[in-house]
Scaffold this motif. Structure first.
Motif, PDB file in Angstrom:
ATOM      1  N   SER A  41       7.054  18.070   0.821  1.00  0.00           N
ATOM      2  CA  SER A  41       6.704  17.549   2.140  1.00  0.00           C
ATOM      3  C   SER A  41       5.803  16.319   2.023  1.00  0.00           C
ATOM      4  O   SER A  41       6.001  15.326   2.739  1.00  0.00           O
ATOM      5  CB  SER A  41       6.015  18.644   2.960  1.00  0.00           C
ATOM      6  N   GLU A  42       4.841  16.413   1.130  1.00  0.00           N
ATOM      7  CA  GLU A  42       3.922  15.285   0.962  1.00  0.00           C
ATOM      8  C   GLU A  42       4.662  14.054   0.452  1.00  0.00           C
ATOM      9  O   GLU A  42       4.447  12.941   0.941  1.00  0.00           O
ATOM     10  CB  GLU A  42       2.811  15.674  -0.021  1.00  0.00           C
ATOM     11  N   GLN A  43       5.548  14.251  -0.515  1.00  0.00           N
ATOM     12  CA  GLN A  43       6.311  13.115  -1.032  1.00  0.00           C
ATOM     13  C   GLN A  43       7.292  12.581   0.009  1.00  0.00           C
ATOM     14  O   GLN A  43       7.502  11.362   0.102  1.00  0.00           O
ATOM     15  CB  GLN A  43       7.069  13.508  -2.304  1.00  0.00           C
ATOM     16  N   ASN A  66       0.822  -1.210   0.000  1.00  0.00           N
ATOM     17  CA  ASN A  66       0.000   0.000   0.000  1.00  0.00           C
ATOM     18  C   ASN A  66       0.858   1.263   0.000  1.00  0.00           C
ATOM     19  O   ASN A  66       0.543   2.249  -0.675  1.00  0.00           O
ATOM     20  CB  ASN A  66      -0.930   0.004   1.213  1.00  0.00           C
ATOM     21  N   ALA A  67       1.945   1.235   0.786  1.00  0.00           N
ATOM     22  CA  ALA A  67       2.846   2.389   0.822  1.00  0.00           C
ATOM     23  C   ALA A  67       3.500   2.610  -0.534  1.00  0.00           C
ATOM     24  O   ALA A  67       3.671   3.755  -0.984  1.00  0.00           O
ATOM     25  CB  ALA A  67       3.920   2.187   1.894  1.00  0.00           C
ATOM     26  N   TYR A  68       3.839   1.524  -1.203  1.00  0.00           N
ATOM     27  CA  TYR A  68       4.443   1.628  -2.539  1.00  0.00           C
ATOM     28  C   TYR A  68       3.460   2.243  -3.527  1.00  0.00           C
ATOM     29  O   TYR A  68       3.823   3.108  -4.338  1.00  0.00           O
ATOM     30  CB  TYR A  68       4.878   0.247  -3.021  1.00  0.00           C
ATOM     31  N   GLU A  69       2.189   1.818  -3.453  1.00  0.00           N
ATOM     32  CA  GLU A  69       1.172   2.364  -4.358  1.00  0.00           C
ATOM     33  C   GLU A  69       0.955   3.856  -4.096  1.00  0.00           C
ATOM     34  O   GLU A  69       0.791   4.644  -5.041  1.00  0.00           O
ATOM     35  CB  GLU A  69      -0.139   1.597  -4.198  1.00  0.00           C
ATOM     36  N   ARG A  70       0.955   4.260  -2.820  1.00  0.00           N
ATOM     37  CA  ARG A  70       0.777   5.681  -2.504  1.00  0.00           C
ATOM     38  C   ARG A  70       1.967   6.497  -3.006  1.00  0.00           C
ATOM     39  O   ARG A  70       1.796   7.621  -3.509  1.00  0.00           O
ATOM     40  CB  ARG A  70       0.580   5.871  -1.004  1.00  0.00           C
ATOM     41  N   PHE A  71       3.165   5.956  -2.856  1.00  0.00           N
ATOM     42  CA  PHE A  71       4.340   6.661  -3.357  1.00  0.00           C
ATOM     43  C   PHE A  71       4.288   6.776  -4.883  1.00  0.00           C
ATOM     44  O   PHE A  71       4.559   7.846  -5.446  1.00  0.00           O
ATOM     45  CB  PHE A  71       5.612   5.928  -2.928  1.00  0.00           C
ATOM     46  N   SER A  72       3.932   5.680  -5.550  1.00  0.00           N
ATOM     47  CA  SER A  72       3.815   5.698  -7.007  1.00  0.00           C
ATOM     48  C   SER A  72       2.779   6.710  -7.455  1.00  0.00           C
ATOM     49  O   SER A  72       2.993   7.480  -8.403  1.00  0.00           O
ATOM     50  CB  SER A  72       3.442   4.303  -7.520  1.00  0.00           C
ATOM     51  N   SER A  73       1.635   6.734  -6.758  1.00  0.00           N
ATOM     52  CA  SER A  73       0.588   7.704  -7.074  1.00  0.00           C
ATOM     53  C   SER A  73       1.088   9.127  -6.884  1.00  0.00           C
ATOM     54  O   SER A  73       0.791  10.024  -7.687  1.00  0.00           O
ATOM     55  CB  SER A  73      -0.635   7.456  -6.186  1.00  0.00           C
ATOM     56  N   GLY A  74       1.867   9.340  -5.832  1.00  0.00           N
ATOM     57  CA  GLY A  74       2.405  10.671  -5.568  1.00  0.00           C
ATOM     58  C   GLY A  74       3.349  11.130  -6.662  1.00  0.00           C
ATOM     59  O   GLY A  74       3.327  12.306  -7.068  1.00  0.00           O
ATOM     60  N   ARG A  80       5.440  10.295   2.206  1.00  0.00           N
ATOM     61  CA  ARG A  80       5.202   9.003   1.564  1.00  0.00           C
ATOM     62  C   ARG A  80       6.471   8.166   1.496  1.00  0.00           C
ATOM     63  O   ARG A  80       6.443   6.952   1.680  1.00  0.00           O
ATOM     64  CB  ARG A  80       4.643   9.230   0.155  1.00  0.00           C
ATOM     65  N   ILE A  81       7.596   8.827   1.230  1.00  0.00           N
ATOM     66  CA  ILE A  81       8.872   8.109   1.175  1.00  0.00           C
ATOM     67  C   ILE A  81       9.224   7.533   2.544  1.00  0.00           C
ATOM     68  O   ILE A  81       9.688   6.395   2.667  1.00  0.00           O
ATOM     69  CB  ILE A  81       9.984   9.055   0.676  1.00  0.00           C
ATOM     70  N   ALA A  82       8.998   8.329   3.603  1.00  0.00           N
ATOM     71  CA  ALA A  82       9.287   7.855   4.958  1.00  0.00           C
ATOM     72  C   ALA A  82       8.417   6.658   5.312  1.00  0.00           C
ATOM     73  O   ALA A  82       8.893   5.680   5.915  1.00  0.00           O
ATOM     74  CB  ALA A  82       9.065   8.990   5.960  1.00  0.00           C
ATOM     75  N   ALA A 120       3.972  25.898  -4.855  1.00  0.00           N
ATOM     76  CA  ALA A 120       3.699  24.855  -3.861  1.00  0.00           C
ATOM     77  C   ALA A 120       4.803  23.808  -3.803  1.00  0.00           C
ATOM     78  O   ALA A 120       4.548  22.648  -3.473  1.00  0.00           O
ATOM     79  CB  ALA A 120       2.352  24.190  -4.170  1.00  0.00           C
ATOM     80  N   HIS A 121       6.021  24.200  -4.099  1.00  0.00           N
ATOM     81  CA  HIS A 121       7.131  23.240  -4.116  1.00  0.00           C
ATOM     82  C   HIS A 121       7.336  22.574  -2.757  1.00  0.00           C
ATOM     83  O   HIS A 121       7.514  21.350  -2.664  1.00  0.00           O
ATOM     84  CB  HIS A 121       8.418  23.949  -4.537  1.00  0.00           C
ATOM     85  N   GLU A 122       7.330  23.407  -1.700  1.00  0.00           N
ATOM     86  CA  GLU A 122       7.577  22.854  -0.365  1.00  0.00           C
ATOM     87  C   GLU A 122       6.472  21.881   0.043  1.00  0.00           C
ATOM     88  O   GLU A 122       6.748  20.822   0.623  1.00  0.00           O
ATOM     89  CB  GLU A 122       7.684  23.986   0.665  1.00  0.00           C
ATOM     90  N   ALA A 123       5.214  22.248  -0.251  1.00  0.00           N
ATOM     91  CA  ALA A 123       4.102  21.365   0.110  1.00  0.00           C
ATOM     92  C   ALA A 123       4.188  20.046  -0.646  1.00  0.00           C
ATOM     93  O   ALA A 123       3.977  18.971  -0.066  1.00  0.00           O
ATOM     94  CB  ALA A 123       2.767  22.056  -0.189  1.00  0.00           C
ATOM     95  N   ALA A 124       4.513  20.115  -1.954  1.00  0.00           N
ATOM     96  CA  ALA A 124       4.632  18.896  -2.757  1.00  0.00           C
ATOM     97  C   ALA A 124       5.787  18.038  -2.246  1.00  0.00           C
ATOM     98  O   ALA A 124       5.668  16.807  -2.134  1.00  0.00           O
ATOM     99  CB  ALA A 124       4.839  19.252  -4.224  1.00  0.00           C
TER     100      ALA A 124
END
Length: 548
Positions: free
Chosen positions: A222-224, A192-200, A227-229, A216-220
């Protein structure tokens, strides 16, 4: 294992090469049989040739061991080659089935689905199923056959020690049960984490312009990063559990090996067992480590593959097909007619309500109305992408239910509001060969006419490499007007019997659109359906259907 059971339930995909499958299994069985004499030959060499100082006999026993080992190796390679070929062909059929269903799925299915999730299912999950099938058939099956062969060999050498070795089975099963649930949860969490990262990642690629415009570079990022963590955390947990399970299995093997040494050594001391028999038994037991290691390492792959196959099954079960499955083909479009047609989405008011209209050969018909009034929906209904809830759509008086609607679409040229382009050259996107712009063949004339009528020739002439200019993903290197002109050219090159222009003034000025429609009208081109909220483009229309 659930993965093996799931794979067995899809065995129809692996029945395409019965001879190769039989040959592969036969080679695996023969490989296992070749292992059986080795412990016996070792025991005879130690207990007969060594005490008698018989070098010649020792050499023959060694040759026999090497011959058996060499034949086992050759048979192992042959079995692996045959079985992997079968599994790859089977998973290729599974992929082909998924692709066929995806291409044939209804527009509603594509509208309702998450394309990132579909991509993961058809690419990533299919690859995991492929890996699981290869491991199960190419590694697990030969490993199990080798274990059976070694069990026979160990029983021949010494039944009592073979009985002690049999303790491996319940201990390995208990170990597997102890780790199964936690490994399953860890594998699912990582998946599931892999799918969320791929989606991101896909979202970042698609939203690049928006991210830059909004700063929105920082927000993008931060979100990635989040997901990576999460991916790193779940991946670490899955690896640790897999490693712990493999280590526990090896500990079980070591425990049984120590017990064999203790019991066997005691029997040698009591003159109940020859030293050669103990050495050969211990050597044969050592050969069990390889297939047991295969089985242990395969567990993680099978767990991941089982989860992936569950996702593939969900896709196969829920994908629907296009609304029309007729087979009749009509070569010439004389009339397209909608009779009292209504259509709407679930839990919403009808978008199209009791609409009747027709388009005849050579006519130009307009669909006028504000945005969101149902004009584009009418286009989708005419293309057979949706089925009306009420009413009927007919081609030359024949209901769509009887028609090969895909063949009908090939006779229709559509220029949508937002045309789609490949990350390729203009020539590839227009489906033409560059030489067609230079020769005098009918195909070349058609290309010239399409480029002239659409105004795309001026676009091509303005680019550094002409038709060979690469336009980037979805034509990102072109302006909206350039994309629109190329989309019109692409539709006209097909020499459609009906041309549908959906909001042509979205990226082109009104004068350019009026000029195009005027030329089409004067040159007796295809029937034309113009969809627009700007009524001035309907100057040449034979009829205008107005939506409120």
């Amino acid at each position: 294992m659930r993965g093996v059971r799931n794979l067995w339930s899809h065995r129809q995909f692996f029945k395409g090469s019965p001879a190769r499958l039989t040959a592969g299994i036969g080679a695996a069985v023969a490989e296992a049989v070749m292992v059986i004499p080795i412990p016996w030959l070792v025991a005879r060499a130690i207990d007969r040739a060594l005490p008698d100082h018989n070098r010649s006999l020792l050499a023959w026993y060694v040759v026999g061991i090497l011959v058996c080992a060499a034949l086992a190796m050759i048979l192992s390679i042959a079995a692996s080659a045959a079985l992997v070929t079968v599994t790859r062909a089977g998973t290729a059929r599974l992929r082909s089935r998924c692709t066929t269903l995806l291409i044939g799925a209804s527009r509603q299915f594509h509208t309702d689905s998450d394309e990132t999730a579909l991509h993961d299912i058809l690419v990533t999950d299919a690859a995991r199923v492929d890996e699981m099938a290869s491991v199960v058939v190419g590694n697990v099956l030969p490993a199990l056959l080798t274990l059976v062969a070694m069990a026979i060999a160990l029983t021949i050498v010494n039944p009592l020690l073979a009985l002690v070795t049999a303790l491996l089975v319940p201990l390995i099963i208990v170990t597997h049960i102890a780790f199964r649930t936690r490994r399953g949860r860890a594998t699912a969490a990582f998946h599931n984490a892999y799918e969320r990262f791929s989606s991101g990642v896909l979202n970042v690629l698609r939203s690049d312009e928006m991210i830059r415009i909004e700063g929105a570079h920082e927000a993008a990022q931060s979100e990635q990063d989040h997901r990576i963590a999460h991916l790193e955390e779940t991946g670490r947990a899955a690896i640790v559990l897999n490693s712990a399970h493999d280590s526990a299995q090896l500990m079980v093997v070591s425990l049984v090996a120590a017990t064999i040494l203790l019991i066997g050594g005691t029997m040698v001391i009591n003159n109940e067992l020859k030293i050669g028999e103990l050495v050969s038994f211990y050597a044969a037991f050592g050969l069990l480590r390889r297939p047991i290691a295969y089985l242990a390492s395969a567990t993680a792959i099978i767990n991941t593959g089982a989860l992936a196959l569950t996702n593939v099954d969900a896709f196969l079960e829920h994908v629907d097909q296009e609304p029309y499955i007729g087979t009749d083909r009509i070569e010439q479009i004389e009339t397209l007619e909608m009779r009292d047609v209504s259509f709407g989405y679930p839990e919403r008011a009808p978008i199209v309500d009791h609409l009747s209209m027709h388009i005849a050969h050579g006519e130009m018909v307009g669909l006028a109305g504000p945005n969101g009034s149902g004009k584009s929906t009418v286009v989708h209904l005419l293309l057979g992408l949706y089925r009306p809830h009420d009413g009927v759509i007919l081609l030359n008086g024949t209901p769509y239910d009887d028609l090969d609607v895909r063949a009908l679409r090939r006779a229709i040229g559509v220029v949508p509001q937002h045309p789609v382009f490949l990350a390729a050259s203009i020539a590839e996107n227009l489906h033409i060969r560059p030489e067609h712009t230079r020769d005098t063949s009918p195909e070349a004339k058609n290309v010239h006419d399409a480029l002239r009528l659409s105004g795309a020739q001026s676009v091509i002439d303005s680019l550094p490499n002409g038709l060979e200019t690469h336009i980037g993903d979805d034509g990102v290197r072109l302006s909206g007007g350039q994309r629109q002109r190329l989309a019109i050219a692409r539709a006209l090159i097909r020499q459609p019997q009906l041309l549908i222009l959906d909001e042509p003034t979205l990226h082109l000025d009104t004068a350019s659109v009026e000029l195009l429609l005027d030329v089409l009208h004067r040159e007796h081109g295809p029937a034309v359906l113009v969809v627009s909220h700007q009524t001035m483009v309907f100057a040449h229309a034979d009829r205008v259907v107005t939506f409120s």
